[in-house]
Design an enzyme around this catalytic site. Structure first.
Site, mmCIF file in Angstrom:
data_model
loop_
_atom_site.group_PDB
_atom_site.id
_atom_site.type_symbol
_atom_site.label_atom_id
_atom_site.label_comp_id
_atom_site.label_asym_id
_atom_site.label_seq_id
_atom_site.Cartn_x
_atom_site.Cartn_y
_atom_site.Cartn_z
ATOM 1 N N SER A 257 -33.843 7.122 16.439
ATOM 2 C CA SER A 257 -33.769 8.196 15.487
ATOM 3 C C SER A 257 -33.130 8.304 14.129
ATOM 4 C CB SER A 257 -32.961 9.219 16.133
ATOM 5 O OG SER A 257 -32.383 10.263 15.068
ATOM 6 N N LYS A 258 -33.634 8.473 13.039
ATOM 7 C CA LYS A 258 -33.582 8.261 11.683
ATOM 8 C C LYS A 258 -31.672 8.486 11.491
ATOM 9 C CE LYS A 258 -35.511 12.301 9.685
ATOM 10 N NZ LYS A 258 -36.786 12.532 9.259
#
Ligand code: GLU
Length: 481
Positions: A257-258
């Site tokens: 996930s960013k």
């Protein structure tokens, strides 16, 4: 599938943002599989979800394939015999095929309003049923349909999913996957704006573009049944399916996930990872050679890649390992290439500084974006507190003594050259009986403003005599405060 067929693989990005690193891995495997079989690798842009389009995403995505040297044989900008390769340029084509399904009663018009559909879903949810279209419009007679169409009522076209049939497809990683059609919703194939949904367009295009093998992320497994039904309805030969695992985050449960670091392919390049290093890292993320070999060029990977060694278990995206690979690839760069990257990531650097620093840094750096921080001291005076100079427990008086003597030594040198500076500083250390660790901490912080820096003496010629002396003065000033 006959073995004489040309292997054709494809990547079908949606221009809804930048290309995810996981998609780059899919592209790499699809590319390698095609090339290993003397086949073709195709890029098709799936832009049917107009609401989610992001301006500029398509050229950026195409550029990513180029930056990673995954040269596609057919695609939007290079053309090819099965174009156009952008779905919204193929709307006429889809019309013909949806008409075929309508004629065969394998698809039907649905005039239900979004409001009715919402209410229906709420009721189904409350009854703990899986939300599915209730087929109200399937009951419409041909006449009723014609009247509604004539009146200009809004409609979508839905897939008529067969009732209670077991349908299977083979996944090259997971084997046979069977589903019952009762679990499948009557998927919308054509939206009210006349544009097909992904599910319909993907099947028509994969068929017309003669794709023989679909590699994609496992998140698409649940969509495959709808696509299999369509292949069956059209009587088309099914391509092979190969659903790849997702990449997991090393620090948190679940997929990357960013929130926990870079996830887009472009970001990794911007972070200063070399394309070859990143590709090599991705090669081993979900596939293993069955040998000890870890380093692969793209050419070598094309030869070595095989479907049998693809993993079933999702791999962890180990950023430390990526750093390790990147370091290895940086060391392999020619000085010239290293210099090009150096300049790209630190445009302020002069050619002379590059020449001085290349041997110092090429052996050490992990990624090019680190240069900005570690060489900041060349371009500005970094702020630091007096305590940092005394980090090793040095008392202020000795620190002043060290710096004063170093300053007078350096100003007296005939040439400001690393070897000479090094010899003279070591002599000075010996003469004064200073503790080496303490001395270099004081000196390092005075010059660089940080305790973690590239080898400081080796960097001095790139800093220049005047700047060096000035930085020592600033440090002396801090110490006398
Ligand atoms: N357009 C889909 C995506 O954005 C492609 C899925 C597929 O490969 O079938 O990933």
């Amino acid at each position: 599938m006959s073995s004489t067929k040309t292997i054709r693989t494809r990547m079908a990005p949606s221009p809804t943002g930048d290309l995810h690193i996981g998609s780059l891995r899919t592209a790499l495997y699809a590319y390698a599989y095609a090339k290993q079989n003397n086949g073709k690798f195709i890029i098709r842009v799936e832009d049917t979800d107009q609401k989610r389009l992001v301006e500029g995403a398509m050229p950026r995505t195409l550029q990513i394939f180029k930056d990673f040297n995954l040269v596609y044989d057919e695609g939007p900008d290079v053309g090819g015999p099965y174009g156009p390769y952008i779905q919204t340029e193929r709307l006429e084509i889809y019309k013909k095929y949806i008409q075929e399904l309508l004629n065969k009663k394998l698809a039907y018009y649905c005039f239900c309003s979004p409001k009715r559909l919402d209410e229906m879903r709420l009721v189904q949810k409350a009854a703990k049923k899986i939300p599915k279209y209730d087929r109200q419009c399937l009951k419409l007679s041909d006449k009723e349909i014609q009247t509604k169409l004539k009146n200009g009522e809004k409609y979508v076209i839905r897939l008529k999913v067969p009732d209670n049939q077991n349908i299977s497809f083979n996944d090259q990683i997971r084997g046979k996957i069977t589903f019952n059609t009762n679990e499948v919703d009557d998927q919308v194939l054509i939206k009210s704006n006349g544009i097909p949904t992904y599910h319909f367009a993907v099947v028509v295009d994969d068929h017309l573009m003669q794709i023989t093998q679909i590699m994609r992320g496992e998140e698409w497994i649940s969509s495959t049944p709808k696509q299999v039904i369509l292949y069956n309805y059209f009587g088309w030969e099914m391509p092979e399916f190969c659903h790849l695992t997702v990449l997991l985050d090393p620090t948190h449960p679940g997929k990357m996930s960013k929130r926990f670091g870079s996830v887009m392919a472009r970001q990794f390049l911007d972070d200063g990872y070399l394309p070859e290093a990143l590709l090599n890292f991705l090669m081993l993320l979900g596939w293993n050679s069955g040998t000890e070999q870890e380093l692969y060029t793209l050419e070598e990977f094309i030869k070595a890649f095989n479907l049998e060694h693809l993993h079933k278990k999702s791999p962890i995206f180990d950023r430390k390992k990526l750093d390790y690979f990147n370091g290895l690839y940086i060391r392999k760069l020619s000085d010239e290439k290293f210099g090009e990257y150096f300049k790209k990531f630190l445009p302020e650097i002069t050619d002379n500084q590059i020449k001085i620093l290349t041997p110092v840094l090429k052996e050490r750096i992990v990624k090019f974006s680190d240069l900005k921080e570690s060489l900041k001291f060349l371009f500005e005076d970094v702020n630091y507190g007096k305590e940092l100079l005394l980090k090793k427990g040095t008392d202020p008086k000795s620190a002043i003594d060290m710096l004063t003597k170093t300053k007078s030594l350096l100003s007296g040198l005939s040439t400001f050259d690393f070897q000479i500076i090094q010899t003279e500083i070591l002599n000075l250390l010996k003469e004064n009986n200073w503790n080496t660790g303490e001395y270099f901490m004081v000196f390092r912080v005075a010059i660089c403003g940080s305790a973690f820096t590239p080898p400081v003496v080796e960097c001095l010629p790139a800093l220049g005599l005047n700047n060096t002396l000035r930085k020592i003065d600033v440090a002396l000033h801090h110490l006398s405060d």
